[in-house]
Design an enzyme around this catalytic site. Structure first.
Site, short mmCIF file in Angstrom:
data_model
loop_
_atom_site.label_atom_id
_atom_site.label_comp_id
_atom_site.label_asym_id
_atom_site.label_seq_id
_atom_site.Cartn_x
_atom_site.Cartn_y
_atom_site.Cartn_z
N HIS A 189 0.89 -1.11 -0.07
CA HIS A 189 0.04 0.00 -0.02
C HIS A 189 0.87 1.21 -0.06
O HIS A 189 2.08 1.20 0.32
CB HIS A 189 -0.80 0.00 1.28
CG HIS A 189 -0.10 0.04 2.41
ND1 HIS A 189 0.38 -0.84 2.85
CD2 HIS A 189 0.17 1.21 3.46
CE1 HIS A 189 0.96 -0.63 4.20
NE2 HIS A 189 0.54 0.68 4.50
N ASP A 243 0.41 4.89 1.77
CA ASP A 243 -0.07 5.47 3.10
C ASP A 243 -1.20 6.60 2.77
O ASP A 243 -0.69 7.47 2.06
CB ASP A 243 0.75 5.87 4.13
CG ASP A 243 1.45 4.88 5.18
OD1 ASP A 243 0.94 3.58 4.94
OD2 ASP A 243 2.61 5.09 5.32
N HIS A 255 4.70 -0.02 0.25
CA HIS A 255 5.53 -0.66 1.37
C HIS A 255 4.74 -1.77 1.76
O HIS A 255 3.34 -1.79 1.63
CB HIS A 255 6.17 0.15 2.57
CG HIS A 255 5.10 0.94 3.20
ND1 HIS A 255 4.35 2.16 2.55
CD2 HIS A 255 4.48 0.71 4.44
CE1 HIS A 255 3.47 2.47 3.44
NE2 HIS A 255 3.44 1.80 4.49
N ARG A 286 4.52 5.82 14.30
CA ARG A 286 4.59 6.35 12.92
C ARG A 286 3.88 7.86 12.93
O ARG A 286 2.85 7.92 13.55
CB ARG A 286 3.66 5.26 11.69
CG ARG A 286 3.96 5.92 10.70
CD ARG A 286 3.12 5.16 9.61
NE ARG A 286 2.13 5.60 9.15
CZ ARG A 286 0.70 5.29 8.70
NH1 ARG A 286 1.14 3.92 8.17
NH2 ARG A 286 -0.08 5.61 8.43
C1 SIN Z 1 2.94 0.76 7.87
O1 SIN Z 1 3.00 1.88 8.22
O2 SIN Z 1 2.19 0.37 6.78
C2 SIN Z 1 3.51 -0.30 8.69
C3 SIN Z 1 5.00 -0.59 8.19
C4 SIN Z 1 5.76 -1.38 9.40
O3 SIN Z 1 5.20 -1.71 10.40
O4 SIN Z 1 6.69 -1.88 9.00
#
Ligand code: SIN
Length: 281
Positions: free
Chosen positions: A101, A103, A257, A272
Site C-alpha cells: 500500500h 499510506d 510498502h 509512525r
Molecule cells: C505501515 O506503515 O504500513 C507499517 C509498516 C511497518 O510496520 O513496517
C-alpha cells in the site's frame, strides 16, 4: 549526488539508502536538512540507525517536511494524536500494514511521507519491503504507458477499514475504528508526476485502489490486478531489517510498502508520524 553533511549508502539498485552521521533528536541545521531532503528525493526511502526520539522530537523532524496528519481510523498516542503506534503483541496473528500500500491514498490529498520509528523489534522477521513506483512506471511498455497516462482511479478506505478489512482486524490491539458507514472515495491519477522531481510514478495499490474512474470494479479488475503484480516485482524493491532505534522515512508519492508478518510469538512496537501532502493532484 554529493552530500556535504551526511553519509548515504544505497541498499539496493531500485531504491533505499542508509543515512549516517545524523542525530534526528537534534534541531537539524539547514545544510543537514537539505542533504536529508535531497537523499529522500534521490532514494525514495531513507533509513537511520540507533536513534533515540521522544514523541516531540519525532514530530519535529517530520514537521520539517510538512504538516502532520491525524489518522482518521487509528487513534493516536495520548497527547500526541499525530503519532500512531503500530503494535503486534506476541499473541496477535494479524499485523498492521501487512499488504502492499501507499499510506493514506484514500484521502483527497494523500500523504507526502511517513516516518516510522522502531521501539521494540522481534529477534527475527518483521522486516519492511518497499517498492519503487518510479521503477514500476519506467518498466512498463510504451503502449501500456500511453494507455495509463491520463487515466484516473478511485481510492477508498472502505475495503481495508470495513469490519472484514485487514487493518480493521487490529481494532483491539491498535484501537482501529471500523469504517462501516459512508467512506469517501477520491480520484487520483494512475500515473503521478512527482511534484518535486518531475519523475513519473505508478499510483495504484491493492489496499486502497478500488477501480478505474468511470468503470465498474469487475471491468477494472483484470488491468488493476496486472498493475498490482507489476508494481511490486522483486527488481523494484528493497528490504529493511529493523533494529531498535531505527527510523525509516519513505515517500508515499513514489513507493509502496509491505510490513512482513513472520514473527508470531514476539512483540514488535513502532511509532509512525505521517506527513500531509500539500495539494490534490
Ligand atoms: C505501515 O506503515 O504500513 C507499517 C509498516 C511497518 O510496520 O513496517
Amino acid at each position: 549526488m554529493a552530500y556535504n553533511k551526511i553519509e548515504v549508502k544505497p541498499i539496493s539498485g531500485a531504491l533505499g539508502a542508509e543515512i549516517g552521521n545524523v542525530d534526528l533528536s537534534r534541531d537539524l541545521d539547514n545544510e543537514t536538512f537539505s542533504d536529508i531532503h535531497q537523499a529522500f528525493l534521490d532514494h525514495q526511502v531513507i533509513f537511520f540507525r540507533d536513534q533515540t526520539l521522544t514523541p516531540e522530537q519525532h514530530k519535529a523532524f517530520a514537521r520539517r517536511f510538512g504538516s502532520l496528519n491525524v489518522h482518521p481510523y487509528v487513534q493516536g498516542l495520548e497527547g500526541h494524536p499525530e503519532i500512531i503506534e503500530i503494535v503486534k503483541e506476541p499473541g496477535d496473528k494479524v499485523n498492521f500494514g501487512g499488504g502492499w500500500h501507499s499510506d493514506m491514498s484514500f484521502l483527497e490529498v494523500p500523504a507526502l511521507g511517513s516516518v516510522l520509528y522502531a521501539i521494540e523489534v522481534p529477534p527475527y522477521g518483521g522486516d519492511t519491503l518497499f517498492a519503487s513506483q518510479h521503477r514500476a512506471y519506467e518498466g512498463l511498455s510504451d503502449g501500456m504507458k500511453a494507455l495509463l497516462d491520463g487515466l484516473k482511479a478511485v481510492h477508498s478506505a472502505k475495503n481495508e477499514y470495513s469490519s472484514s478489512g485487514h487493518s480493521a482486524q487490529k481494532r483491539e490491539s491498535m484501537k482501529v475504528a471500523v469504517a462501516d458507514g459512508y467512506v469517501g472515495e477520491y480520484l487520483h491519477p494512475v500515473v503521478r508526476t512527482h511534484p518535486e522531481t518531475g519523475r513519473k510514478a505508478l499510483y495504484v495499490n491493492p489496499a486502497f485502489t478500488d477501480r478505474f474512474a468511470g468503470m465498474r470494479r469487475s471491468k477494472s479488475k483484470p488491468l488493476l490486478d496486472f498493475l498490482f503484480r507489476h508494481c511490486t516485482q522483486e527488481a523494484f524493491t528493497c528490504r529493511f531489517r529493523w533494529t531498535k532505534g531505527s527510523v525509516a522515512f519513505w515517500d508515499n508519492r513514489a513507493v509502496q510498502h509491505y510490513a512482513l508478518n513472520d514473527y508470531h510469538g514476539y512483540r514488535r512496537q513502532m511509532q509512525r508520524v505521517t506527513i500531509n501532502g500539500d495539494k490534490p493532484f
